[in-house]
Enzyme design. Structure first.
Site, PDB file in Angstrom:
ATOM      1  N   VAL A   1     -13.622 -10.915  -7.133  1.00 57.66           N
ATOM      2  CA  VAL A   1     -14.076 -12.263  -6.802  1.00 57.66           C
ATOM      3  C   VAL A   1     -13.947 -12.463  -5.293  1.00 57.66           C
ATOM      4  O   VAL A   1     -12.840 -12.480  -4.754  1.00 57.66           O
ATOM      5  CB  VAL A   1     -13.254 -13.339  -7.549  1.00 57.66           C
ATOM      6  CG1 VAL A   1     -13.770 -14.733  -7.186  1.00 57.66           C
ATOM      7  CG2 VAL A   1     -13.338 -13.121  -9.054  1.00 57.66           C
ATOM      8  N   LYS A   2     -15.115 -12.575  -4.641  1.00 55.95           N
ATOM      9  CA  LYS A   2     -15.138 -12.779  -3.185  1.00 55.95           C
ATOM     10  C   LYS A   2     -16.050 -13.941  -2.810  1.00 55.95           C
ATOM     11  O   LYS A   2     -15.651 -14.856  -2.116  1.00 55.95           O
ATOM     12  CB  LYS A   2     -15.640 -11.503  -2.480  1.00 55.95           C
ATOM     13  CG  LYS A   2     -14.778 -10.275  -2.663  1.00 55.95           C
ATOM     14  CD  LYS A   2     -15.220  -9.134  -1.773  1.00 55.95           C
ATOM     15  CE  LYS A   2     -16.466  -8.448  -2.303  1.00 55.95           C
ATOM     16  NZ  LYS A   2     -16.179  -7.497  -3.375  1.00 55.95           N
TER      17      LYS A   2
ATOM     18  N   HIS B   1     -58.698  15.842 -21.217  1.00 59.67           N
ATOM     19  CA  HIS B   1     -58.764  14.490 -21.769  1.00 59.67           C
ATOM     20  C   HIS B   1     -57.645  14.227 -22.769  1.00 59.67           C
ATOM     21  O   HIS B   1     -57.867  13.705 -23.865  1.00 59.67           O
ATOM     22  CB  HIS B   1     -60.129  14.228 -22.412  1.00 59.67           C
ATOM     23  CG  HIS B   1     -61.262  14.359 -21.438  1.00 59.67           C
ATOM     24  ND1 HIS B   1     -62.578  14.422 -21.828  1.00 59.67           N
ATOM     25  CD2 HIS B   1     -61.269  14.455 -20.075  1.00 59.67           C
ATOM     26  CE1 HIS B   1     -63.345  14.549 -20.749  1.00 59.67           C
ATOM     27  NE2 HIS B   1     -62.573  14.570 -19.682  1.00 59.67           N
TER      28      HIS B   1
ATOM     29  N   LYS C   1     -33.978 -17.715  -5.336  1.00 59.04           N
ATOM     30  CA  LYS C   1     -34.389 -18.996  -5.932  1.00 59.04           C
ATOM     31  C   LYS C   1     -34.746 -19.998  -4.837  1.00 59.04           C
ATOM     32  O   LYS C   1     -35.682 -20.785  -4.984  1.00 59.04           O
ATOM     33  CB  LYS C   1     -33.267 -19.551  -6.799  1.00 59.04           C
ATOM     34  CG  LYS C   1     -33.570 -20.945  -7.358  1.00 59.04           C
ATOM     35  CD  LYS C   1     -32.470 -21.461  -8.252  1.00 59.04           C
ATOM     36  CE  LYS C   1     -32.811 -22.870  -8.757  1.00 59.04           C
ATOM     37  NZ  LYS C   1     -31.807 -23.384  -9.719  1.00 59.04           N
TER      38      LYS C   1
ATOM     39  N   TYR D   1     -55.948   5.783  -7.569  1.00 55.79           N
ATOM     40  CA  TYR D   1     -56.612   4.861  -8.494  1.00 55.79           C
ATOM     41  C   TYR D   1     -56.163   5.189  -9.903  1.00 55.79           C
ATOM     42  O   TYR D   1     -55.407   6.140 -10.123  1.00 55.79           O
ATOM     43  CB  TYR D   1     -58.140   4.944  -8.365  1.00 55.79           C
ATOM     44  CG  TYR D   1     -58.738   6.334  -8.510  1.00 55.79           C
ATOM     45  CD1 TYR D   1     -58.980   6.896  -9.758  1.00 55.79           C
ATOM     46  CD2 TYR D   1     -59.060   7.084  -7.372  1.00 55.79           C
ATOM     47  CE1 TYR D   1     -59.523   8.156  -9.884  1.00 55.79           C
ATOM     48  CE2 TYR D   1     -59.602   8.348  -7.491  1.00 55.79           C
ATOM     49  CZ  TYR D   1     -59.835   8.881  -8.752  1.00 55.79           C
ATOM     50  OH  TYR D   1     -60.368  10.135  -8.875  1.00 55.79           O
TER      51      TYR D   1
ATOM     52  N   ARG E   1     -46.638  14.078 -41.689  1.00 50.01           N
ATOM     53  CA  ARG E   1     -47.851  13.949 -40.884  1.00 50.01           C
ATOM     54  C   ARG E   1     -47.467  13.687 -39.433  1.00 50.01           C
ATOM     55  O   ARG E   1     -46.537  12.934 -39.151  1.00 50.01           O
ATOM     56  CB  ARG E   1     -48.718  12.804 -41.400  1.00 50.01           C
ATOM     57  CG  ARG E   1     -50.026  12.674 -40.637  1.00 50.01           C
ATOM     58  CD  ARG E   1     -50.945  11.605 -41.203  1.00 50.01           C
ATOM     59  NE  ARG E   1     -52.199  11.621 -40.482  1.00 50.01           N
ATOM     60  CZ  ARG E   1     -53.211  10.775 -40.692  1.00 50.01           C
ATOM     61  NH1 ARG E   1     -53.093   9.824 -41.611  1.00 50.01           N
ATOM     62  NH2 ARG E   1     -54.330  10.858 -39.997  1.00 50.01           N
TER      63      ARG E   1
END
Length: 515
Positions: free
Chosen positions: A65-66, A275, A136, A213, A511
């Site tokens: 905790v700082k 392909h 934010k 692309y 399958r």
């Protein structure tokens, strides 16, 4: 304090931070910092204020905790409103206009140690909170999470170009950065969870390539790597030894080639991908012979394809290989002379992926409009000699070998997938059709067009045969063994037809649909 401007700096990776803070000081910013960063800046002769002297509260719990304090977050989150200005003046809160933070190296820690206590200690709490607060309040605060942005930030500040657009860009980068950071942590802890598919999840991705692309030139694209603790076999883990950058389609096809090569890593194996599906594959006594088998299956489709090899590419093989134009070759290694020959093809990308023993990722993702489908990888490979022979005649030894080969290849062909094989070589492949019978017809036609005899060849079908028509067609061409999942309500019809023609038929009960 309201009339002065402050920069809060708290970084784990301190590369470039001294020069950056010196420039901020020259621009009139007072530097607030924590522990290690504070010490470095002070030793470097930069005037710096320790956080605890601002908050009036020491760092506690071994530094856990700082900065979690109202004075700090008030200084970041206040808006340019009179009541906000009044409150920060009343409570002596500093006007923090810049927040510079990079986080504890959680990802690096999990890659170097399995010590859970050390890993947990590298979960940053204060850092992401500071970043989130600053991002934010982008309308007023500039947030920096990447050291590569230091020079651009200084240049903008010097030239009076700290625009809203610039701050929004940095805030977007910051939110993405902490989102991935949290996703990496969640991904790590999922290894300890029994829930494979949690109700909520985040996908930790890092951009590794900006592609020229996408599938088509009018589509933009980038490549992202998924965080994983596993040693994953991937195109991205390979080393590009030669050639221009990989395209979107190159990466997709190379991924299939690499998957197939891994499946046959103990053999002299070659596959040619076009392909996103194999146009030919073969196992040989040598890698050269394996290539010849794969190429002869469909020399027309091979042109412009992606080729995968399971073993080191030799000089002799390279000389044969360069007779045809290919986009990519991928292999675990190359002889020096072979590499020299391959580099003679300026448009060929040469990739070396040494670790074929690495596993595939546990899950795969498919995107749809507005969402993602997530499933386990299909990594199951049946030992077909343990599968059920449903016909009177059992496969011969040669047929068993060809059936196993064809069944492994058919896993990589688009459904409805048919692979006709002979002597550990594909001679007819078809997939992606809307009916099984069409795939059978096309595979037969292609094999005959390439001059192959189908006598004593075998056929693997990724889908079951619900009618006898496919078996009839295969029988007419001299096919002597068939492997398929089985499971149709009309299995008996196909079995009877096989028996009538002396064909051995094996049911796997599984399958491997590839959509």
């Amino acid at each position: 304090m309201v009339n002065e401007k402050y920069a809060l700096v708290s970084v784990y990776d301190k590369e470039g931070i001294v020069e950056f803070c010196r420039n901020l000081s020259d621009l009139g910013y007072k530097i607030i910092s924590t522990s290690g960063t504070y010490k470095l800046l002070r030793e470097s002769g930069i005037e710096v204020i320790e956080v605890s002297s601002i908050t009036g509260f020491p760092e506690i719990l071994d530094g856990r905790v700082k900065t979690l304090h109202p004075v700090i977050h008030g200084g970041i989150l206040y808006r340019d409103k009179e009541d906000h200005k009044s409150q920060i003046a009343t409570y002596g809160i500093p006007n923090i206009e810049i927040v510079v933070v990079n986080l504890y190296p959680f990802e690096g820690t999990v890659r170097k140690t399995s010590n859970l206590e050390e890993i947990v200690e590298n979960i940053d709490i204060g850092g992401p909170t500071l970043v989130r607060s600053a991002a934010k309040n982008f309308e007023r605060v500039l947030v920096v999470t990447d050291k590569s942005d230091y020079s651009a930030v200084i240049e903008r500040l010097r030239n009076g170009e700290n625009t809203l657009e610039f701050r929004i860009n940095l805030a977007t980068k910051a939110f993405n950065h902490i989102a991935r950071y949290d996703a990496v942590i969640a991904s790590f802890f999922s290894n300890y969870s029994s829930e494979k598919f949690p109700e909520e999840t985040a996908i930790p991705l890092r951009k590794i390539l900006s592609l020229r692309y996408g599938e088509n030139p009018h589509q933009s694209a980038s490549a992202y790597a998924l965080f994983t603790l596993d040693k994953v076999l991937s195109v991205f883990s390979g080393e590009v030894l030669w050639g221009k950058e990989l395209s979107y389609n190159n990466i997709l096809d190379s991924d299939v080639a690499l998957e197939m090569v891994k499946a046959f890593s103990s053999e002299n194996f070659c596959c040619i991908i076009k392909h996103n599906t194999p146009s030919g594959a073969g196992i040989g006594r040598t890698l050269y012979e394996a290539y010849e088998k794969a190429f002869k299956c469909d020399p027309i489709s091979a042109f412009g394809g992606i080729v995968g090899f399971s073993q080191k590419v030799t000089k002799e093989l390279a000389e044969r290989f360069v007779e045809t134009f290919y986009e990519v070759v991928i292999a675990p290694d190359y002889e020096d002379e072979a590499l020299g020959i391959l580099k003679g093809k300026k448009n060929l990308r040469i990739i070396r992926v040494k670790n074929l023993d690495y596993q595939h990722g546990r899950f795969e993702m498919r995107s749809i409009n507005g969402g993602v489908l997530l499933q386990e990888k299909d990594s199951l490979v049946e030992e077909i000699r343990r599968c059920r022979v449903v016909t009177t005649r059992k496969p011969s030894e040669d047929e068993w070998l060809d059936l196993q080969f064809a069944w492994k290849v058919v896993m990589f062909v688009k459904s409805n997938a048919i692979v006709i094989a002979k002597n550990l070589s594909t001679i007819g492949i078809c997939g992606g059709q809307t009916s099984r019978i069409d795939s059978v017809r096309i595979a037969i036609e292609k094999a005959k067009r390439m001059g192959f005899s189908l006598e004593k060849a075998v056929c693997a079908s990724e889908a079951f045969f619900p009618f006898k028509d496919s078996v009839e067609l295969l029988a007419k061409e001299g096919i002597t063994a068939i492997i398929q999942p089985g499971g149709s309500v009309r299995d008996d019809e196909s079995i009877e037809e096989a028996n009538r023609n002396g064909i051995a038929m094996v049911f796997t009960g599984v399958r491997h649909f590839r959509h």
